[in-house]
Write an enzyme that holds these catalytic residues in place. Sequence first.
Site, short mmCIF file in Angstrom:
data_model
loop_
_atom_site.label_atom_id
_atom_site.label_comp_id
_atom_site.label_asym_id
_atom_site.label_seq_id
_atom_site.Cartn_x
_atom_site.Cartn_y
_atom_site.Cartn_z
N ARG A 263 -10.11 0.47 15.62
CA ARG A 263 -10.05 1.20 14.36
C ARG A 263 -11.05 0.54 13.43
NH1 ARG A 263 -4.26 1.78 11.45
NH2 ARG A 263 -4.74 -0.40 10.99
N MET B 116 13.32 24.13 1.29
CA MET B 116 12.46 23.38 0.38
C MET B 116 13.26 22.49 -0.57
SD MET B 116 9.54 24.79 -2.26
CE MET B 116 8.45 25.35 -0.94
N TYR C 83 17.91 29.59 6.92
CA TYR C 83 16.76 30.33 7.44
C TYR C 83 16.77 30.33 8.96
CZ TYR C 83 14.46 30.25 2.84
OH TYR C 83 14.14 30.43 1.52
N LYS D 54 0.84 -1.19 0.00
CA LYS D 54 0.00 0.00 0.00
C LYS D 54 0.88 1.25 0.00
CE LYS D 54 -0.46 0.07 5.05
NZ LYS D 54 -1.41 0.11 6.19
#
EC number: 5.1.1.1
Length: 362
Positions: free
Chosen positions: A129, A302, A254, A33
């Site tokens: 669940r 990023m 940063y 998955k």
Amino acid sequence: MRPAHAVIDLDALRHNYRFARRLGGGKALAVVKADAYGHGAVRCAQALEAEVDGFAVACIEEALELRQAGIQAPILLLEGFFEAEELELIAKHNLWTVIASSWQVRALAAFHSPSPIGVWLKLDSGMHRLGLEPKEFRDAWMSLHRLPQVGEIVLMTHLARADELDNPRTNEQASVFAQASQGMVAPASVCNSSGLLGWAGLYSDWGRPGLMLYGVNPIPQESTSLSGPLRPVMMVYSRLIAVHELPAGEPVGYGACFVTERPTRVGVVAMGYADGYPYFAVNGTPLLVDGRVCPLIGRVSMDMLTVDLTDHPQADVGSQVQLWGVQPGVAELAAHCNLSAYQLLCGLKRVRRYYLGEMGAV
């Protein structure tokens, strides 16, 4: 071309699957998955299909991707179906489905399938669940047994705290499952990766290895010796794209969350949080630069991150950087970043994947 990429070792994947199956002593569903936990579901399934007992995915969209790629092995929908209309596709593509609620039992009873559908009947043994309550479990099993549209039924549950070897919850869940399924003649599936690695006394006719397939032990390493045979499947690399010489007292990145305390060689790596490297990685998180451990410094941005090369004077622009793989391992990096290994692997984006023994990238 941007140098950030991942190498997927399919031989290691096959090795880990065989190890999981030996541990369980029965059959094993390879859990692929979430795009095989970021490794590429189609390529991983193709690599395993010749020997796998079956695959497990979260939903029908993931199953159809495998079928469309030519995968013929059994595929289980771990979340079952969300709407009764999906049963048409389940039957058409010869999928197995989890049944975890009474409405799904009723929907299957009302569906006229051209061939029997394999069912995995799920008990909520304490995770709370998905799953039927113990008082509903036997009635659901009996109802399904009477339906001609139902093929083999496997009884299953999911362990919530099997990665905690000193926690009694796993034995409590196993006891609930044993009591609820007493007298039911059907295969059982209890063990996920943590169950297979940490709870040798729990038998499953079907194991469900997920994270361990990809070479990561979900149990803290000091708690088990069984992680040794696992081989890492994903290695993530990039390269240095700049090197700077800074004096003491200079901020890096940063927010100036790192300030040099000595004359420092700073390397810039083409990898950032948009690629899947953790934004919250702390100063000192290890990276491997040309085979040598160097610490991360400054905030991850990023598209880039920075590394201290002061003690590695040979490193320069073009040097290879391993973000994770053998060293640091996925679990080690995740621990440095207060993440789970699952988050780290599934979050890999914008990175080309290469497969050992195959040509091309995805």
